[in-house]
Design a protein around this motif. Structure first.
Motif, short mmCIF file in Angstrom:
data_model
loop_
_atom_site.label_atom_id
_atom_site.label_comp_id
_atom_site.label_asym_id
_atom_site.label_seq_id
_atom_site.Cartn_x
_atom_site.Cartn_y
_atom_site.Cartn_z
N VAL A 177 0.84 -1.21 0.00
CA VAL A 177 0.00 0.00 0.00
C VAL A 177 0.87 1.26 0.00
CG1 VAL A 177 -1.66 1.36 1.34
CG2 VAL A 177 -1.99 -1.11 1.08
N VAL A 178 1.92 1.25 0.78
CA VAL A 178 2.82 2.41 0.84
C VAL A 178 3.45 2.65 -0.53
CG1 VAL A 178 4.93 3.33 1.88
CG2 VAL A 178 3.26 2.10 3.30
N ALA A 179 3.94 1.59 -1.17
CA ALA A 179 4.55 1.72 -2.50
C ALA A 179 3.55 2.22 -3.53
CB ALA A 179 5.13 0.37 -2.93
N TRP A 180 2.32 1.73 -3.48
CA TRP A 180 1.26 2.13 -4.41
C TRP A 180 0.98 3.63 -4.30
CZ3 TRP A 180 -1.46 0.51 -8.49
CH2 TRP A 180 -2.71 1.07 -8.75
N LEU A 181 0.82 4.12 -3.09
CA LEU A 181 0.51 5.54 -2.89
C LEU A 181 1.67 6.43 -3.34
CD1 LEU A 181 -1.26 5.38 0.59
CD2 LEU A 181 -2.32 5.91 -1.62
N PHE A 182 2.87 5.96 -3.20
CA PHE A 182 4.05 6.75 -3.57
C PHE A 182 4.27 6.77 -5.08
CE2 PHE A 182 8.69 7.09 -4.24
CZ PHE A 182 8.91 8.35 -3.69
N LEU A 183 4.02 5.65 -5.77
CA LEU A 183 4.41 5.51 -7.17
C LEU A 183 3.28 5.67 -8.19
CD1 LEU A 183 6.76 2.40 -6.78
CD2 LEU A 183 7.47 4.77 -7.17
N PHE A 184 2.04 5.56 -7.76
CA PHE A 184 0.92 5.52 -8.71
C PHE A 184 0.09 6.79 -8.67
CE2 PHE A 184 -3.45 4.48 -9.92
CZ PHE A 184 -3.26 3.87 -11.15
N ARG A 185 -0.41 7.20 -9.85
CA ARG A 185 -1.42 8.24 -9.97
C ARG A 185 -2.54 7.71 -10.87
NH1 ARG A 185 1.50 9.32 -6.59
NH2 ARG A 185 2.54 11.29 -6.05
N ASP A 186 -3.72 8.30 -10.77
CA ASP A 186 -4.87 7.75 -11.48
C ASP A 186 -4.69 7.71 -12.99
OD1 ASP A 186 -6.43 7.18 -9.25
OD2 ASP A 186 -7.23 9.21 -9.14
N LYS A 187 -4.03 8.70 -13.54
CA LYS A 187 -3.81 8.76 -14.98
C LYS A 187 -2.38 9.24 -15.27
CE LYS A 187 -8.61 9.81 -16.24
NZ LYS A 187 -9.52 10.77 -16.93
N PRO A 188 -1.84 8.87 -16.42
CA PRO A 188 -0.48 9.34 -16.75
C PRO A 188 -0.40 10.85 -16.84
CG PRO A 188 -1.54 8.27 -18.64
CD PRO A 188 -2.38 7.97 -17.45
#
Length: 428
Positions: A177-188
């Protein structure tokens, strides 16, 4: 390294989520011999526990899809993974059938949004020509998670106790979850690490379609139900349901089948039980690659997906049926492995075909509804199998019934998925 290819990072995150998701849900089936003994449970009760997961799961497949459209996959996936990780860990403190039943329902609620939010993320992040491979790769983590669940969870449970295994898995989920919040955004478009070149490629070639009339004029769609009750979407949901019947039959009962019916000890089961899930991983990856290859050669997106679903379910049905009559443990495991290779070619074809039928702004909701219908098999398959084993014809009958469901999916596919016209409800 990822210049103009940041979507590879997104794919890896989704792949790892799939591993953790199925590691979590496979853990109870791997630990079933220990849990049954410790909590004094029979096969019928275990079947109900396996199915209880899907009561919460099915509801939140749909609600999670709606939430992904409304709030975006970043928030929804982070929330869902946090919930499922906490309740996976909470399995370690249960002391009775009723407590475990309650925790399994809440655990399922957490995992429910995973499939549709995964599909929404791919719809946002990948151009159409890469959809098959993207869905295949990211979803390949799921059977791989089931594969490593056998040795990892099995051996941890054997040496440290089944409760410790659930705590460790829950903690791994929270790290993700921590990695997801740091590395991902809803759209490019929202991510500073995505180059303008990659952003343009994705935005100009997103897979989700826009419904049009026969003369090419865009239709104005006011309700998600227009898509949900169309023949192609219901056909995809039916084929997906029948694949899931087989998937959850194996996911819930394969370890018990190997221990109770084939007389393997926990150590041997932990190693041999990996083989079908490694086969499933090959099926996921291969199915996605073949889908995109057929599309490239035929330029027919519908055909490229439909033929994969058809071939996958036909061979899976034959292999599952053959397992019922296998004369040795290795013959049975071989048939099951063949079944998983071909069965697991079908879900990514279902997901990517849905992206071609439903517009981007409704893909989460429509995908959630399809996932809800498909995962009703998760309620039916484990519980029905448990009652068949406990009171009916045993594993022999259970395998024959699972094969029959695959043929039902084939018939639904051929009858309902004839075109990609979402504005034509069944019976219209």
């Amino acid at each position: 390294m990822f210049k103009n290819r940041y979507r590879v990072v997104v794919a890896i995150l989704l792949f790892l989520a799939g591993i953790l998701n199925y590691l979590d849900r496979a853990a109870l089936s791997v630990m079933a011999p220990f849990v049954k003994k410790d909590l004094v449970l029979n096969d019928a009760q275990m079947g109900l526990l396996f199915s209880a997961f899907f009561i919460g799961y099915c509801v939140f497949c749909f609600l999670g899809g709606i939430a992904a459209d409304k709030f975006g996959p970043r928030k929804v996936f982070a929330s869902a993974a946090s919930v499922w990780s906490v309740f996976c860990g909470a399995t370690a403190v249960v002391t009775s059938f009723s407590q475990l039943l309650f925790v399994r329902v809440l655990f399922g609620m957490g995992e429910g949004p995973m499939g549709t939010t995964n599909n929404k993320s791919i719809s946002n992040w990948f151009p159409k020509k890469e959809v098959g491979r993207a869905v295949g790769f990211t979803n390949a983590g799921q059977p791989l998670g089931a594969a490593i669940a056998a040795p990892i969870v099995g051996l941890v449970g054997l040496y440290y106790g089944w409760r410790i295994a659930f705590v460790i898995i829950g903690l791994l989920g929270l790290v993700w979850v921590v990695a997801w919040l740091f590395l991902f955004r809803d759209k490019p478009e929202d991510h500073p690490s995505v180059s303008q070149e990659e952003r343009d490629l994705i935005v100009e070639n997103r897979p989700a379609s826009i419904a049009t009339t026969d003369d090419g004029v865009e239709q104005v769609q006011t309700s998600i139900w227009t898509y949900i009750f169309s023949g192609p979407v219901l056909g995809i949901a039916s084929a997906f349901f029948c694949f899931n019947y087989i998937q959850f039959f194996f996911l819930s009962w394969l370890p018990s089948y190997l221990v109770d019916y084939q007389n393997l000890d926990i150590k041997s089961m932990s190693i041999i039980g990996m083989l079908p899930w490694l086969g499933a991983t090959v099926g996921f990856l291969g199915g996605g690659i073949i889908c995109d290859f057929i599309f490239k050669k035929s330029n027919n997106f519908l055909f490229s997906r439909k033929v994969i679903i058809f071939v996958g379910l036909v061979i899976a049905a034959i292999a599952v049926f053959a397992t019922a009559f296998a004369q040795s443990m290795w013959m049975a495991v071989g048939c099951i492995t063949v079944a998983t290779i071909f069965a697991y070619m079908t879900p990514q074809a279902c997901w990517s075909l849905l992206q071609d039928i439903v517009p981007a702004n409704k893909i989460g909701s429509a995908g959630g509804f399809v996932h809800l219908l498909a995962n009703l098999a998760g309620i039916l398959s484990p519980a029905l199998t448990g009652f068949i084993i406990q009171y009916g014809g045993g594993y022999h009958t259970a395998f024959i019934l699972a094969s029959a469901f695959a043929f039902v999916g084939i018939i639904a596919l051929l009858i309902l998925v004839k075109s990609k016209k979402p504005a034509e409800p069944v019976g219209a």
